[in-house]
Design an enzyme around this catalytic site. Sequence first.
Site, short mmCIF file in Angstrom:
data_model
loop_
_atom_site.label_atom_id
_atom_site.label_comp_id
_atom_site.label_asym_id
_atom_site.label_seq_id
_atom_site.Cartn_x
_atom_site.Cartn_y
_atom_site.Cartn_z
N GLU A 440 -26.04 -6.16 -7.99
CA GLU A 440 -25.14 -5.36 -7.15
C GLU A 440 -25.54 -5.22 -5.68
OE1 GLU A 440 -24.42 -1.64 -9.18
OE2 GLU A 440 -23.15 -2.61 -10.66
C1 BMA Z 1 -24.61 -0.25 -13.02
C2 BMA Z 1 -26.03 -0.68 -13.13
C3 BMA Z 1 -27.01 0.39 -12.86
C4 BMA Z 1 -26.50 1.75 -13.23
C5 BMA Z 1 -25.22 1.72 -13.97
C6 BMA Z 1 -24.65 3.07 -14.26
O1 BMA Z 1 -23.92 -0.77 -12.00
O2 BMA Z 1 -26.29 -1.87 -12.47
O3 BMA Z 1 -27.43 0.37 -11.54
O4 BMA Z 1 -27.46 2.44 -13.93
O5 BMA Z 1 -24.33 1.02 -13.22
O6 BMA Z 1 -24.39 3.78 -13.10
#
Ligand code: BMA
Length: 844
Positions: A440
């Site tokens: 991300e």
């Molecule tokens: C996603 C993951 C984590 C996170 C999760 C929940 O995007 O990549 O970074 O813990 O969301 O928020």
Amino acid sequence: MRGKPDLLEDSYVIKKTLDANWRFRELGAQDWRSANVPGSNFQDLMSDGSIPDPFFRDNESVVQWVSGRDWEYSCDFSCSQKLLEKDRIDLVFHGLDTIADIYLNEAHLAGTMNMFVGFRFDARNFIKPGRNQLRIVFQSPLTYAMPLEQKNGFRYPAENDHSEFKLSVFVRKAPYHFGWDWGPRLVCSGIWRPVEIEAYNTARIEDVTFQQPDISANEAKFRFNVHISSESDVKAVLNVSSKDSALIVEPVQIKIKPGQSLHSFDVSIPDPKLWWPNGHGDQPLYTFKFDLSVDEKVVASHSLRTGIREIHVENEPDDNGESFVIHVNGKAIFAKGANYIPSDSFLTRVSVDDHRETFRSAKMANMNMLRVWGGGVYESDDFYDLADEYGILIWQDFMFACTLYPADQNFIKNVEDEVRYNVRRLRHHPSIALWCGNNEIALGLQAWDWQKKFHYSDALFKDLIDDYEYLFSKCIPSWLDDEMEDRFYMPSSPIGNWEIESEDGKGDAHYWGVWHGALPFSEYERRVFRFASEFGFQSFPSSRSIEKFTLPEDRDINSDVLKQHQKHPRGNNLIKKYMESEFRLPENDDDIFYYSQLLQAYGLKKAFVAHRIARPFCMGTLFWQFNDCWPAASWSCIDYFNRKKALYFEAKRCFKPVAVFARLEDDKIKVYTVNDRFDDTSASLSISLENFQGAVLWQRNLPVTLKAESSDLVFDTKLADISNGQNLTDLFIRVSLTENDREVSCDYLFLAKIADLAFDFQEISYEWHKDETGHLVIDLSSEGLAYGLLVEVRSENKYVELDDNFLILTARHKRKIRSVAPVEGDIEQAAISFKSLYFSHPKT
Ligand code: BMA
């Protein structure tokens, strides 16, 4: 690709693991205390009673001081005469966490600063007869990083790093140690993987690499490259053997020069057996043993286990945007699974058996892929060995997540060592399907307003973007290229941005409209992606798990203790908001934990079904998240204490290779079948409209052919045409698919909101027996409808794992569930208990 050197205690190599006589103390303190290696400062402080268990109640906050101090570990050891006589004596560290100075007999051997890298040092000139002392000083990662942060002049985003100063980005240490939205902040230090002494003569086989073999029906041709390091000129013979196949190979005569050298030779495997992901075939594995001999005496060996398979990830522009399909041995695989995070904040507590449990559970839930997510660690060798054995494909992130990182020369060099080390360690595993630069960060740059939020000038932001591109689009792929051929690499996941609907057809997606975006679960049906690599919804652990880390007065989601175990700032409010609108808040507060699990399963089921029926447009569904690193509210399907939540069983049902699903779309009932197998199959489909009391109001049976690798709409009708104006609150549609007289899949569709269903409480009747294999079999029946029926069985003070749970039991259809393993001892009738969703009054 390569394997592990043999662990041999014979004449040509002697290995000694330094796992005894360790002690530790805070740097500068007087007294040493006994330590466990591998381990960490927090674990040792816990063992000697200096700190309480950080997972219990709100202790996380009381132990924070540990992270800010420096710690010292030391061990005395002696070496046998035989070992001392060897030409080479290496000291091997498989993992030091993180900022470490190593002293051998008080000589400074090296400084290290990357938890993800293993180190080998020539210790010949430092080791002596008699007592030796190894001492390692760990600087606090926080005090190490603080000057770097102060000098930096701006703050990195790192929003999951739960502190004012975003120090995590400067240290190559598991990002989740600094906190995450499902995990505590426990910035530990220590020797987290084994320390060994390895002594040998003449030469060492450092590694054996190979390219994807050339596979035909009759043979698989491997070209092995044997990497040898030597101190002198030697004439030797290289041979390879395998207990798994009669190899066609001739030993080769080689001349080894001092230093590093590479020797290639070809091996043909007759009648090769291909490795397949779970659900598509077996996982045959081949172990090759390489022996290097001088004067007919073996001087070095190396073994390597791999599988024969060809993986190709298709990610090409197409009419819908950008495909994302994993092909194994020429077949498109629909990926089903979840995102894996480290299973503990303290990694050395995770045993091989825990990893086996992970893969056993994944396989049992019809999964074929786990994503090793970029905020954790590159997992241990045994983790990937088990993935190979269980047929679980691995999506491997590099360990970067949700923030920008420095790009100075030291940092880049440190990352280069990390990438090369881990790619070399892991590349031979047949389960690893793809490599991904980070989690991300590309999305963050594009969509998370970092420039505004962190007050970056245009020039600085441009530099940060350039740094990002340099590391993830230039450096990492070129290091990866050096280390292996035939690999798929993507700089960042996701490729598409869920906030832009026109990108739904573009590569993989992390869909967070549900949960972070607070949109209703129905959005899962509207927004479908080419490959959903993240989506999820939180729930609480079961009451039994909550009992393990709380006192009775804490067991309320608003207590200070449970709030500490909810790391998402809006978490409890979101759970309650969805519960109010899609379910109901429980009448009894204690039920919120159980209700939250049903809600999570109910929501995610919509996504699983939408993804699977969209095959081949969509070719993957990996939910967030498989497991937990501590006991907490989270998106997991299995809690920290290994209790499977309702979501686990929902995934298991939805991920069956051949499945039937019913959906209500506007005013129509639609029935879909999915077949992930490589063959067509014929089945009979039964669709019925029933009421909660067991009456069948309408029924249709039809033969269906499920084409290989397909999904189909097989039936649709207007709801009004079959429901004849009846009140929908106690009706449901049941669809069932029978193949060779065996029900292979079944689905229930409720026609009113769950909150409005007219539950009429009925006792559950049950009978149980042990079958001839010692498994417990329970036959369940009821005169009414039980939704989310949780069956708990205790035997000899342990809960028995069942093959299905949180299920729907109807008046007409008995259910049979079975223990996953044979059950020892007697089960008292009283040890079986039930719970199901129930509202005693109409919704107001
Ligand atoms: C996603 C993951 C984590 C996170 C999760 C929940 O995007 O990549 O970074 O813990 O969301 O928020």
